[in-house]
Design a protein around this motif. Structure first.
Motif, PDB file in Angstrom:
ATOM      1  N   GLN A   7       0.838  -1.180   0.000  1.00 27.37           N
ATOM      2  CA  GLN A   7       0.000   0.000   0.000  1.00 27.37           C
ATOM      3  C   GLN A   7       0.880   1.238   0.000  1.00 27.37           C
ATOM      4  OE1 GLN A   7      -3.393  -0.056   2.732  1.00 27.37           O
ATOM      5  NE2 GLN A   7      -2.801  -2.151   3.263  1.00 27.37           N
ATOM      6  N   THR A   8       0.339   2.329  -0.512  1.00 27.76           N
ATOM      7  CA  THR A   8       1.072   3.594  -0.517  1.00 27.76           C
ATOM      8  C   THR A   8       0.874   4.307   0.814  1.00 27.76           C
ATOM      9  OG1 THR A   8      -0.788   4.861  -1.385  1.00 27.76           O
ATOM     10  CG2 THR A   8       0.693   3.843  -3.013  1.00 27.76           C
ATOM     11  N   VAL A   9       1.671   5.329   1.034  1.00 26.32           N
ATOM     12  CA  VAL A   9       1.532   6.166   2.227  1.00 26.32           C
ATOM     13  C   VAL A   9       0.122   6.764   2.267  1.00 26.32           C
ATOM     14  CG1 VAL A   9       2.309   8.325   3.299  1.00 26.32           C
ATOM     15  CG2 VAL A   9       3.986   6.660   2.478  1.00 26.32           C
ATOM     16  N   LYS A  10      -0.364   7.224   1.120  1.00 24.37           N
ATOM     17  CA  LYS A  10      -1.710   7.819   1.063  1.00 24.37           C
ATOM     18  C   LYS A  10      -2.780   6.804   1.448  1.00 24.37           C
ATOM     19  CE  LYS A  10      -4.950  10.293  -1.961  1.00 24.37           C
ATOM     20  NZ  LYS A  10      -5.882  10.311  -0.889  1.00 24.37           N
ATOM     21  N   GLU A  11      -2.666   5.582   0.961  1.00 28.49           N
ATOM     22  CA  GLU A  11      -3.652   4.546   1.287  1.00 28.49           C
ATOM     23  C   GLU A  11      -3.671   4.248   2.783  1.00 28.49           C
ATOM     24  OE1 GLU A  11      -3.756   2.047  -2.900  1.00 28.49           O
ATOM     25  OE2 GLU A  11      -2.166   1.616  -1.453  1.00 28.49           O
ATOM     26  N   ILE A  12      -2.488   4.167   3.393  1.00 32.71           N
ATOM     27  CA  ILE A  12      -2.405   3.919   4.842  1.00 32.71           C
ATOM     28  C   ILE A  12      -2.988   5.106   5.605  1.00 32.71           C
ATOM     29  CG2 ILE A  12      -0.831   3.579   6.798  1.00 32.71           C
ATOM     30  CD1 ILE A  12      -1.084   1.108   5.031  1.00 32.71           C
ATOM     31  N   ALA A  13      -2.628   6.318   5.187  1.00 32.41           N
ATOM     32  CA  ALA A  13      -3.134   7.520   5.854  1.00 32.41           C
ATOM     33  C   ALA A  13      -4.657   7.588   5.770  1.00 32.41           C
ATOM     34  CB  ALA A  13      -2.508   8.769   5.227  1.00 32.41           C
ATOM     35  N   ASP A  14      -5.214   7.311   4.604  1.00 30.34           N
ATOM     36  CA  ASP A  14      -6.669   7.335   4.441  1.00 30.34           C
ATOM     37  C   ASP A  14      -7.342   6.281   5.317  1.00 30.34           C
ATOM     38  OD1 ASP A  14      -6.407   9.383   2.587  1.00 30.34           O
ATOM     39  OD2 ASP A  14      -6.725   8.091   0.839  1.00 30.34           O
ATOM     40  N   CYS A  15      -6.780   5.098   5.367  1.00 29.73           N
ATOM     41  CA  CYS A  15      -7.338   4.002   6.154  1.00 29.73           C
ATOM     42  C   CYS A  15      -7.353   4.331   7.650  1.00 29.73           C
ATOM     43  CB  CYS A  15      -6.537   2.733   5.892  1.00 29.73           C
ATOM     44  SG  CYS A  15      -7.105   1.304   6.817  1.00 29.73           S
ATOM     45  N   LEU A  16      -6.270   4.934   8.134  1.00 27.89           N
ATOM     46  CA  LEU A  16      -6.139   5.243   9.562  1.00 27.89           C
ATOM     47  C   LEU A  16      -6.646   6.631   9.923  1.00 27.89           C
ATOM     48  CD1 LEU A  16      -2.625   3.698  10.272  1.00 27.89           C
ATOM     49  CD2 LEU A  16      -4.877   2.701  10.700  1.00 27.89           C
ATOM     50  N   LYS A  17      -7.079   7.394   8.902  1.00 27.07           N
ATOM     51  CA  LYS A  17      -7.586   8.754   9.100  1.00 27.07           C
ATOM     52  C   LYS A  17      -6.562   9.662   9.788  1.00 27.07           C
ATOM     53  CE  LYS A  17     -12.466   7.356   9.140  1.00 27.07           C
ATOM     54  NZ  LYS A  17     -12.328   6.616   7.961  1.00 27.07           N
ATOM     55  N   VAL A  18      -5.337   9.596   9.276  1.00 28.47           N
ATOM     56  CA  VAL A  18      -4.253  10.477   9.712  1.00 28.47           C
ATOM     57  C   VAL A  18      -3.637  11.101   8.470  1.00 28.47           C
ATOM     58  CG1 VAL A  18      -3.745   9.127  11.801  1.00 28.47           C
ATOM     59  CG2 VAL A  18      -2.516   8.626   9.693  1.00 28.47           C
ATOM     60  N   SER A  19      -2.746  12.051   8.653  1.00 26.24           N
ATOM     61  CA  SER A  19      -2.116  12.698   7.503  1.00 26.24           C
ATOM     62  C   SER A  19      -0.992  11.828   6.932  1.00 26.24           C
ATOM     63  CB  SER A  19      -1.548  14.059   7.905  1.00 26.24           C
ATOM     64  OG  SER A  19      -0.408  13.892   8.715  1.00 26.24           O
ATOM     65  N   GLU A  20      -0.670  12.095   5.685  1.00 21.72           N
ATOM     66  CA  GLU A  20       0.455  11.401   5.063  1.00 21.72           C
ATOM     67  C   GLU A  20       1.747  11.738   5.795  1.00 21.72           C
ATOM     68  OE1 GLU A  20       0.590  11.542   0.732  1.00 21.72           O
ATOM     69  OE2 GLU A  20      -1.554  11.994   0.732  1.00 21.72           O
ATOM     70  N   THR A  21       1.852  12.951   6.313  1.00 16.79           N
ATOM     71  CA  THR A  21       3.034  13.361   7.072  1.00 16.79           C
ATOM     72  C   THR A  21       3.204  12.486   8.316  1.00 16.79           C
ATOM     73  OG1 THR A  21       2.776  15.627   6.289  1.00 16.79           O
ATOM     74  CG2 THR A  21       4.144  15.308   8.238  1.00 16.79           C
ATOM     75  N   THR A  22       2.099  12.180   8.973  1.00 12.90           N
ATOM     76  CA  THR A  22       2.147  11.315  10.157  1.00 12.90           C
ATOM     77  C   THR A  22       2.664   9.932   9.786  1.00 12.90           C
ATOM     78  OG1 THR A  22       0.336  12.504  11.240  1.00 12.90           O
ATOM     79  CG2 THR A  22       0.748  10.245  11.974  1.00 12.90           C
ATOM     80  N   VAL A  23       2.163   9.365   8.694  1.00 13.13           N
ATOM     81  CA  VAL A  23       2.608   8.040   8.261  1.00 13.13           C
ATOM     82  C   VAL A  23       4.093   8.073   7.914  1.00 13.13           C
ATOM     83  CG1 VAL A  23       2.315   6.212   6.537  1.00 13.13           C
ATOM     84  CG2 VAL A  23       0.302   7.389   7.458  1.00 13.13           C
ATOM     85  N   ARG A  24       4.527   9.105   7.204  1.00 10.81           N
ATOM     86  CA  ARG A  24       5.957   9.219   6.870  1.00 10.81           C
ATOM     87  C   ARG A  24       6.810   9.335   8.128  1.00 10.81           C
ATOM     88  NH1 ARG A  24       3.871  12.660   2.862  1.00 10.81           N
ATOM     89  NH2 ARG A  24       3.817  11.610   0.852  1.00 10.81           N
ATOM     90  N   GLY A  25       6.296  10.022   9.132  1.00  9.60           N
ATOM     91  CA  GLY A  25       7.015  10.139  10.405  1.00  9.60           C
ATOM     92  C   GLY A  25       7.175   8.787  11.078  1.00  9.60           C
ATOM     93  N   TRP A  26       6.122   7.972  11.029  1.00  7.58           N
ATOM     94  CA  TRP A  26       6.213   6.621  11.592  1.00  7.58           C
ATOM     95  C   TRP A  26       7.250   5.802  10.850  1.00  7.58           C
ATOM     96  CZ3 TRP A  26       0.214   5.935  11.357  1.00  7.58           C
ATOM     97  CH2 TRP A  26      -0.369   6.588  12.448  1.00  7.58           C
ATOM     98  N   ILE A  27       7.292   5.968   9.530  1.00 13.60           N
ATOM     99  CA  ILE A  27       8.270   5.231   8.713  1.00 13.60           C
ATOM    100  C   ILE A  27       9.685   5.688   9.061  1.00 13.60           C
ATOM    101  CG2 ILE A  27       9.142   4.884   6.367  1.00 13.60           C
ATOM    102  CD1 ILE A  27       6.132   5.077   5.465  1.00 13.60           C
ATOM    103  N   LYS A  28       9.905   6.995   9.049  1.00 12.65           N
ATOM    104  CA  LYS A  28      11.252   7.527   9.320  1.00 12.65           C
ATOM    105  C   LYS A  28      11.702   7.244  10.740  1.00 12.65           C
ATOM    106  CE  LYS A  28      11.063  10.879   5.649  1.00 12.65           C
ATOM    107  NZ  LYS A  28      11.028  12.268   5.225  1.00 12.65           N
ATOM    108  N   GLY A  29      10.739   7.142  11.668  1.00 11.01           N
ATOM    109  CA  GLY A  29      11.060   6.839  13.061  1.00 11.01           C
ATOM    110  C   GLY A  29      11.256   5.358  13.324  1.00 11.01           C
ATOM    111  N   GLY A  30      11.051   4.526  12.296  1.00 13.71           N
ATOM    112  CA  GLY A  30      11.239   3.093  12.442  1.00 13.71           C
ATOM    113  C   GLY A  30      10.062   2.368  13.072  1.00 13.71           C
ATOM    114  N   GLU A  31       8.943   3.067  13.265  1.00 16.45           N
ATOM    115  CA  GLU A  31       7.774   2.432  13.879  1.00 16.45           C
ATOM    116  C   GLU A  31       6.959   1.621  12.877  1.00 16.45           C
ATOM    117  OE1 GLU A  31       5.665   5.045  16.818  1.00 16.45           O
ATOM    118  OE2 GLU A  31       6.841   6.552  15.757  1.00 16.45           O
ATOM    119  N   LEU A  32       6.949   2.054  11.624  1.00 14.25           N
ATOM    120  CA  LEU A  32       6.204   1.372  10.570  1.00 14.25           C
ATOM    121  C   LEU A  32       7.184   0.984   9.478  1.00 14.25           C
ATOM    122  CD1 LEU A  32       3.468   0.508   9.369  1.00 14.25           C
ATOM    123  CD2 LEU A  32       3.272   2.803   8.400  1.00 14.25           C
TER     124      LEU A  32
END
Length: 77
Positions: A7-32
């Motif tokens: 899935q793309t960052v946008k798809e994950i963000a839409d599914c979880l109802k958060v911003s794409e920036t939040t998802v990218r932060g989780w990725i860069k922080g090693g959480e996702l």
């Protein structure tokens, strides 16, 4: 090579109802966990569930309750 679906960052963000920036932060922080392909990130389908489980709050046990995690609000009190 694995046959995972991604899935793309946008798809994950839409599914979880958060911003794409939040998802990218989780990725860069090693959480996702994600894979960088070209200019975008791809997240394996199984990883959002793992991420959510690791961020879930523990169930509350109410002393003296037979129902374990049931609180007054859940019982309608």
């Amino acid at each position: 090579m694995t046959r995972d679906q991604y899935q793309t960052v946008k798809e994950i963000a839409d599914c979880l109802k958060v911003s794409e920036t939040t998802v990218r932060g989780w990725i860069k922080g090693g959480e996702l966990r994600a894979i960088e392909i070209g200019k975008g990130w791809r997240i394996p389908d199984r990883d959002p569930d793992t991420f959510l489980c690791s961020h879930a709050t523990p169930s509350r046990v109410v002393p003296g309750s037979d129902h374990g995690s049931e609180t007054g609000r859940e019982r309608g009190a």
